[in-house]
Enzyme design. Structure first.
Site, short mmCIF file in Angstrom:
data_model
loop_
_atom_site.label_atom_id
_atom_site.label_comp_id
_atom_site.label_asym_id
_atom_site.label_seq_id
_atom_site.Cartn_x
_atom_site.Cartn_y
_atom_site.Cartn_z
N GLN A 118 0.85 -1.20 0.00
CA GLN A 118 0.00 0.00 0.00
C GLN A 118 0.88 1.24 0.00
OE1 GLN A 118 -3.43 -0.50 3.03
NE2 GLN A 118 -1.83 -1.88 3.69
N VAL A 120 3.53 4.10 -1.10
CA VAL A 120 3.76 4.84 -2.34
C VAL A 120 5.26 5.14 -2.52
CG1 VAL A 120 1.43 5.79 -2.38
CG2 VAL A 120 3.25 7.08 -1.26
N HIS A 135 -1.56 1.58 -4.21
CA HIS A 135 -1.93 2.99 -4.00
C HIS A 135 -1.06 3.96 -4.78
CE1 HIS A 135 -4.03 1.82 0.05
NE2 HIS A 135 -4.71 1.47 -1.01
N CYS A 167 -4.23 19.90 -21.66
CA CYS A 167 -5.58 20.37 -21.34
C CYS A 167 -5.60 21.47 -20.29
CB CYS A 167 -6.44 19.20 -20.86
SG CYS A 167 -6.09 18.71 -19.18
N GLY A 204 2.88 -4.34 9.01
CA GLY A 204 2.88 -2.89 9.21
C GLY A 204 1.70 -2.18 8.58
N ASN A 230 3.21 -6.64 13.39
CA ASN A 230 2.84 -5.26 13.72
C ASN A 230 3.35 -4.88 15.09
OD1 ASN A 230 1.30 -2.78 14.26
ND2 ASN A 230 0.08 -3.38 12.46
N ALA A 247 8.70 -4.39 12.36
CA ALA A 247 8.88 -5.12 11.10
C ALA A 247 10.36 -5.35 10.82
CB ALA A 247 8.24 -4.33 9.96
#
Ligand code: NAD
Ligand code: ZN
Length: 263
Positions: A118, A120, A135, A167, A204, A230, A247
């Site tokens: 997840q 980025v 994500h 645009c 995590g 976790n 982790a």
């Protein structure tokens, strides 16, 4: 000094690690979902951490949000520029490297391992892994209006908005915000990996952000065992083995145990 309580928790932690190793040894297909907690030890704050400095009065969820960008594009863009500056020199931590070792271990034991994130940031890639990003990517940009990729280099010091040459729409980070759909191919791949795995490991992640949080349930419904790593375990009843800890400590211990079983 070691107290009885410490000894008991060390023993139960070791037992949990052994249970996790046994599950992985017996698995043919493994699916791993990582979240912001995996990058926390690299110095990248999670969304549950309070923000500091310039942005401390804002909640991350209120900025990583499609409505926020539509209403206040300059503010959201400059927050991302700030985050990029925060993340740009960060390095993978032992958790990222251990996950790469786990991928190699799985390969050498003819097991299939899919790493879904997840996050980025690109710390899994920096550690040598291939990861499916649910994500999006902090370092990519696109037009908020026509969706065209924006590939010109960006000066991370500059907080003014950039506009699309096609645009005139505002350029935004290529990230999935709260309130947006996940990229279809990445999601399809994650869903298939979760549905077909024997062991699902969640590392995590608070398991609060859907649809990613639903992957563990999907795996469970299809008979997989669920392992969680976790610092503050989520107490989710579907979890079979909890590795309570960082982790960057638990994942290397797990791979070491697997490798020692090979000797
Ligand atoms: P989250 O912020 O909701 O939860 C983080 C989880 O990690 C918590 O459960 C916490 O207990 C745990 N944790 C914290 N430090 C840890 C450590 N050292 N070891 C193990 N666990 C630890 O994050 P999320 O579940 O990933 O979901 C929030 C959203 O935030 C995601 O959509 C993600 O895209 C985004 N996000 C990404 C990054 C990044 O790319 N590095 C950073 C912040 C937020
Ligand atoms: Zn455009």
């Amino acid at each position: 000094m070691t107290t009885d309580l410490d000894t008991t928790s060390i023993k139960s932690q070791y037992r949990a690690l052994q249970q996790a190793a046994t599950l992985l040894n017996n698995a043919r297909r493994i699916c791993i979902l990582t979240g912001a907690g995996v990058s926390a030890e690299s110095g990248i704050p999670t969304f549950r951490d309070k923000q500091t400095g310039l942005w401390e009065q804002y909640r991350a969820e209120d900025l990583a949000n499609i409505d926020a960008f539509e209403r206040h594009p300059e503010m959201v863009w400059s927050w991302y520029q700030w985050r990029r500056n925060l993340v740009k020199d960060k390095q993978p931590n032992p958790a990222h490297y251990a996950l790469n070792d786990l991928q190699q271990w799985a390969k050498s034991h003819s097991k299939n391992l899919e790493l879904i994130t997840q996050n980025v940031d690109d710390l899994h890639e920096q550690a040598g892994s291939y990861a499916t990003h649910l994500h999006g990517h902090l370092w990519k940009n696109k037009c908020s209006q026509c969706d065209a990729a924006y590939t010109d280099p960006i000066d991370y010091q500059q907080s003014e908005l950039i506009t699309c040459t096609l645009c005139n729409g505002n350029i935004r980070p290529d990230i999935v915000w709260f309130g947006e759909m996940l990229p279809q191919d990445a999601w399809q791949h994650a869903e298939n990996s979760a549905r077909n795995c024997d062991v699902f490991i969640s590392i995590g992640t608070s398991s609060l952000v859907y649809p990613a949080a639903g992957l563990a349930q999907l795996a469970k419904n299809n008979g997989a065992k669920i392992i969680e790593v976790n610092l503050n375990p989520t107490q989710n009843p579907l979890i079979d083995v909890v590795l309570a800890g960082k982790a960057g400590e638990m994942t290397p211990q797990l791979i070491k145990l697997l490798q020692s079983n090979d000797d």
